[in-house]
Design an enzyme around this catalytic site. Structure first.
Site, PDB file in Angstrom:
ATOM      1  N   GLU A  52       5.305   2.295  21.056  1.00 17.00           N
ATOM      2  CA  GLU A  52       4.239   1.890  21.977  1.00 17.00           C
ATOM      3  C   GLU A  52       3.428   3.104  22.443  1.00 17.00           C
ATOM      4  O   GLU A  52       3.997   4.087  22.944  1.00 17.00           O
ATOM      5  CB  GLU A  52       4.831   1.150  23.173  1.00 17.00           C
ATOM      6  N   ASN A  96       3.639  -0.853  29.323  1.00 16.25           N
ATOM      7  CA  ASN A  96       4.876  -1.346  29.942  1.00 16.25           C
ATOM      8  C   ASN A  96       4.735  -1.648  31.427  1.00 16.25           C
ATOM      9  O   ASN A  96       5.595  -2.296  32.006  1.00 16.25           O
ATOM     10  CB  ASN A  96       6.016  -0.370  29.663  1.00 16.25           C
ATOM     11  N   THR A 141      13.035  -3.748  21.990  1.00 14.45           N
ATOM     12  CA  THR A 141      14.085  -4.298  21.104  1.00 14.45           C
ATOM     13  C   THR A 141      13.717  -4.073  19.667  1.00 14.45           C
ATOM     14  O   THR A 141      12.599  -4.187  19.267  1.00 14.45           O
ATOM     15  CB  THR A 141      14.208  -5.837  21.316  1.00 14.45           C
ATOM     16  N   THR A 159       8.982  -8.773  33.122  1.00 13.10           N
ATOM     17  CA  THR A 159       9.981  -9.841  32.938  1.00 13.10           C
ATOM     18  C   THR A 159       9.556 -11.055  33.754  1.00 13.10           C
ATOM     19  O   THR A 159       9.277 -10.930  34.924  1.00 13.10           O
ATOM     20  CB  THR A 159      11.370  -9.340  33.429  1.00 13.10           C
TER      21      THR A 159
END
Lengths: 220, 213
Positions: free
Chosen positions: A88, A215, A1, A220
Site C-alpha cells: 500500500e 489506512n 492480509t 473496521t
C-alpha cells in the site's frame, strides 16, 4: 492480509507435500513485509492433483523432490514479491539480500529485519541512501555478528565495508533510488555480515504518505 | 449480481512477476495451468462498494493432496481455524472457496458457523465431503461475511468454473482487496523426466508481515 492458492499436477505423498509447502512458504511469503502487521487471516493452500503422471515423490531428499521444491519456491517467491511490489502506497520493491551468516535462517532474519524497518523504508521513499539505518536494522535483528564484518551496498554502490563507512557518490546513490521509484522498479540492498555460508532474502517496499492515507480510511 | 468470468479477469491489471532463474519456463494460466484444476471468479455482492469480483473458487477434478500454512496470530479468523481442522481430518481436498470484503475474523462462534454453512453448501453443489472444501477470507476484520449473497452466488460460481487462463485470472482478481494489481503465475518444468506444472495466485497489499506455520 495475504492469501495464496498454489496448484500442481506433480504426484507427491501427503507428508512430503506438507513439509515442502512449509519450506517454500518460509523462503517466500514469510519473508515479505509491508507494514509489520501480521494478519488474522494469512493463509496459503497448496493442492497437488498428481495428474501429470510424474514419478511419485515419497522422500523429501529425492532428486525429484529437490526439483519440485525448486519449482514451488520459485512460484511462491514470484507471488510473494508481487505482494511486496504492490504494498500500500509503495513506489518500489525493496529486495534485501544477506550473506555471510551462520545459516539460512539467520540470514533470512537479518534480511527481514532490514526490510521491515520503517526508518529504512522511509529513507528509500525520501531517496536517501541512509546506510546507517540499514546497519541499525541489521544490528537489532537478534542475530549476533562482528560489526567489523558488516558490508552494505545499495545496488552497485558500496556504502560500508569491514564495518567502516565509505565515501560514496551520494547523488548517484540517490538517483538509483529515484529511478527505482519512478519506474516502480526494485531497490537492491546487499548486506554481508561475516564469512558463513548462510544466505537469505526478504522483500518489502518503501513507506510513503499514501500508506497512512489508505489506512486512515480503511476502517473496521 | 454475478458478472461473467471474462469481465472479471480484466477488472485490474496483472502484477509483474519476478521469478528467480531456474530450469523452468513461465506459462499462462496461474492456478489452472496444472492438470486437473479449474477456477472462477465473479461479483457476488459481497464487497462494501463497487462491483469488482469478490468471490473465487479453485476446484480439482480429483482428490488433491493438500497442504496449508496459516497465520500464527492468535486471533485467527474463522476460516483459518476451519481449514486447520479440515487438514487435520483429511489429507486431500477438492476445492478452495475465497471471499473478499469481510475477513470473518474476530466474529466469534457465529463467524465459525458461517464458515461451516458455506463449506457445506458448496460441498453439496460439488458433491464432495465438506472437509474437502477449504475456505479463505479477506477484508474488514470484525465483520461477518454476507452469507446470503455468498450462498446465492455459489451455483453461478460453480457453473463458471473453467480450466482456461481466464478462469485463473478472474479468480486472481476476485480475491483482491486494496491490491492495485492481481497476482498470478505458472511455470512448467521437469521432475524426474516428466513435465509438471506449478501455478498459483495470491493477494495482499496491506497488513502484510506473514508468519505462517
Amino acid at each position: 492480509t495475504m492469501l495464496g492458492v498454489v496448484t500442481t499436477d506433480a504426484l507427491v505423498a501427503s507428508d512430503v507435500w506438507r513439509k515442502m509447502v512449509q519450506i517454500a512458504v518460509n523462503r517466500s511469503f514469510n519473508q515479505i513485509t509491508v507494514d509489520g502487521d501480521t494478519s488474522t487471516n494469512d493463509t496459503v493452500i497448496a493442492l497437488a492433483s498428481g495428474l501429470s503422471g510424474s514419478t511419485r515423490i515419497s522422500s523429501l531428499i529425492s532428486h525429484e523432490a529437490i526439483q519440485l521444491q525448486a519449482c514451488l519456491d520459485a512460484v511462491m517467491q514470484g507471488l510473494a514479491k508481487s505482494i511486496a511490489w504492490d504494498g500500500e502506497g509503495a513506489t518500489c520493491l525493496i529486495e534485501v539480500s544477506v550473506n555471510g551468516a551462520e545459516n539460512e535462517a539467520d540470514a533470512a532474519k537479518v534480511a527481514r529485519s532490514v526490510a521491515s524497518s520503517s526508518l529504512a523504508k522511509a529513507a528509500v521513499y525520501g531517496r536517501d541512501p541512509n546506510w546507517g539505518r540499514i546497519a541499525c536494522a541489521a544490528g537489532y535483528a537478534g542475530i549476533p555478528f562482528q560489526p567489523n564484518k558488516l558490508r552494505i551496498s545499495l545496488g552497485e554502490i558500496l556504502l560500508m565495508e569491514g564495518g567502516q563507512p565509505l565515501p560514496f557518490d551520494r547523488a548517484a546513490a540517490s538517483n538509483y533510488l529515484k529511478k527505482a521509484g519512478e519506474t516502480h522498479g526494485t531497490v537492491g540492498i546487499h548486506i554481508s555480515i561475516g564469512d558463513g555460508a548462510g544466505r537469505g532474502q526478504a522483500w518489502g517496499c518503501d513507506l510513503s504518505y499514501d500508506y497512512v492515507k489508505i489506512n486512515a480510511e480503511y476502517t473496521t | 449480481m454475478s458478472s461473467s468470468v471474462s469481465e472479471a479477469s480484466n477488472y485490474i491489471t496483472a502484477a509483474p512477476i519476478f521469478l528467480p532463474d531456474g530450469p523452468w519456463k513461465q506459462i499462462p494460466g496461474g492456478v489452472t495451468a496444472a492438470k486437473g484444476f479449474k477456477a472462477a471468479g465473479l461479483y457476488g455482492g459481497l464487497r462494501a462498494k463497487g462491483e469488482k469480483p469478490d468471490l473465487a473458487l479453485v476446484a480439482c477434478d480429483v482428490d488433491a493432496i493438500s497442504a496449508g500454512a496459516f497465520t500464527t496470530n492468535v486471533v485467527a479468523a474463522a476460516p483459518v481455524v476451519y481449514c486447520k481442522n479440515a487438514l487435520d481430518m483429511s489429507k486431500t481436498a477438492r476445492a478452495v472457496l475465497i471471499n473478499a470484503g469481510q475477513a470473518n475474523a474476530a466474529t466469534g462462534d457465529a463467524g465459525y458457523q458461517d464458515v461451516i454453512e458455506c463449506a457445506n453448501a458448496l460441498a453439496k453443489l460439488l458433491q464432495m465431503r465438506p472437509e474437502e472444501v477449504l475456505i479463505e477470507s479477506t477484508g474488514v476484520i470484525g465483520h461477518r461475511i454476507k452469507k446470503d449473497a455468498l450462498l446465492n452466488s455459489l451455483p453461478k460460481l460453480v457453473s463458471s468454473l473453467s480450466s482456461s487462463t481466464e478462469g485463473a485470472d478472474s479468480a486472481a482478481v476476485a480475491i483482491t482487496t486494496t491490491d492495485l494489481v492481481s497476482k498470478s503465475v505458472a511455470i512448467e518444468s521437469e521432475v524426474g523426466g516428466t513435465n509438471i506444472r506449478v501455478g498459483g495466485m495470491a493477494k495482499g497489499s496491506g497488513m502484510i508481515h506473514p508468519n505462517m506455520a
